[in-house]
Design an enzyme around this catalytic site. Structure first.
Site, short mmCIF file in Angstrom:
data_model
loop_
_atom_site.label_atom_id
_atom_site.label_comp_id
_atom_site.label_asym_id
_atom_site.label_seq_id
_atom_site.Cartn_x
_atom_site.Cartn_y
_atom_site.Cartn_z
N ARG A 73 44.86 44.29 48.11
CA ARG A 73 46.13 44.77 47.93
C ARG A 73 46.06 46.16 47.41
O ARG A 73 45.37 46.52 46.45
CB ARG A 73 46.81 43.83 46.93
N LYS A 90 44.00 51.08 39.74
CA LYS A 90 43.92 50.23 38.20
C LYS A 90 43.10 51.30 37.20
O LYS A 90 42.19 52.11 37.49
CB LYS A 90 43.67 48.90 38.24
C1 7PJ Z 1 48.23 42.54 41.26
C2 7PJ Z 1 49.37 41.72 41.83
C3 7PJ Z 1 47.04 41.92 41.75
C4 7PJ Z 1 48.17 40.31 42.77
C5 7PJ Z 1 50.06 43.50 40.72
C6 7PJ Z 1 49.70 47.14 40.37
C7 7PJ Z 1 49.86 45.99 39.19
N1 7PJ Z 1 49.37 40.63 42.48
N2 7PJ Z 1 50.47 42.52 41.27
N3 7PJ Z 1 46.93 40.98 42.39
N4 7PJ Z 1 48.71 43.50 40.54
N5 7PJ Z 1 48.07 39.00 43.71
O1 7PJ Z 1 50.43 46.83 41.26
O2 7PJ Z 1 48.56 47.44 40.55
O3 7PJ Z 1 45.93 42.45 41.15
S1 7PJ Z 1 51.13 44.74 39.62
#
Ligand code: 7PJ
Length: 264
Positions: free
Chosen positions: A243, A209
């Site tokens: 994640r 990010k």
């Molecule tokens: C996140 C997400 C996060 C959760 C995305 C990316 C952007 N779900 N979905 N937490 N970010 N729970 O893939 O970097 O930070 S989309």
């Protein structure tokens, strides 16, 4: 948790799983299999890009993207499938296809989402976002970012319980990069333990990010080392699920941190 985006426009790997705009199931499965071999316990399947400024997609488009991937993973891999969606119909059909976790960046804010999740009896991750993806990075503001997000979680947990979602099925995510300045993101990570102390499992996503890019002045494909640093810091501050796009390196970093933290 490994990220398997099946969107043509996600910011870090968007498009790489698509051949002439149509989903290439084989490529998604190659990525999914590699992530499981590298130690992923969850795979997060998303069919709607939530990057800043992203355009919305229809429920049918989302379903066409994610359901074949969920079915193929469930048929051949031993991993929990997480469905990254805010759309009630997608939550229901993904659950029927074998998803084991619902991951909603809108924290069940869409009409019908609370009810849909309650009816699946699946665990759900409630992520905090200020505003919506189109405008969330236009000058985000908080009185106190950690306190404000903690208060938001309390409200959403109450809403979930009123809708029949058991507290033990709720995970929390502060939503790094979703309506937050760099300073907000850094403060959130530094004080993550405050949110972990709420007693519900914490999920965090910082992989690739802009909070990493902005500190290091690196493009998306050069953010792995920064990502490992923040993954370890999140783990040390009580995060349960991290994640990421780069599963193998992250598993090594977290196993190393785990060995140190649990040494006697
Ligand atoms: C996140 C997400 C996060 C959760 C995305 C990316 C952007 N779900 N979905 N937490 N970010 N729970 O893939 O970097 O930070 S989309």
């Amino acid at each position: 948790m490994g990220v398997v985006n099946v969107t043509p426009d996600s910011f870090s790997d968007g498009g790489s799983l698509f051949a002439s705009q149509s989903l290439c199931l084989d490529a998604a499965m190659v990525r999914a299999r590699a992530m499981v071999a590298q130690g992923a316990s969850f795979l997060d399947i998303g069919g709607e890009s939530t990057r800043p400024g992203a355009e919305p997609v229809s429920a049918q488009q989302e379903l066409d993207r994610v359901i074949p991937v969920i079915e193929a993973i469930k048929a051949s891999l031993d991993v929990v499938v997480s469905i990254d969606t805010s759309t009630p119909q997608v939550m229901l059909e993904a659950a029927a296809a074998g998803a084991g976790l619902i991951n909603d960046v809108r924290a069940l804010g869409r009409d019908g989402a609370l009810c849909a999740v309650a009816s699946t009896a699946l665990p759900v991750c409630l992520m905090h976002m200020q505003g919506d993806p189109k405008t969330m990075q236009d000058n985000p503001g908080y009185e106190s970012v950690v306190q404000d997000i903690g208060d938001y979680f309390e409200q959403r947990i109450s809403e979930c319980e009123r809708a029949g979602i058991a507290a033990h099925n709720i995970l929390l995510d502060p939503g790094f990069g979703f309506g937050k300045s760099l300073a907000h993101n850094l403060q959130l990570l530094k004080q993550l333990q405050t949110l972990a102390n709420k007693g519900l499992p914490l999920l965090v996503g910082m992989s690739r990010k802009s909070m990493i890019g902005n500190v290091l002045n690196r493009p998306v494909d050069e953010r792995l080392h920064g990502g490992l640093a923040v993954a370890v810091m999140a783990y040390e501050r009580g995060a349960h699920i991290v994640r990421v796009h780069d599963v193998g390196p992250t598993v090594d970093a977290l196993r190393m941190a785990h060995a140190v933290i649990n040494s006697i």
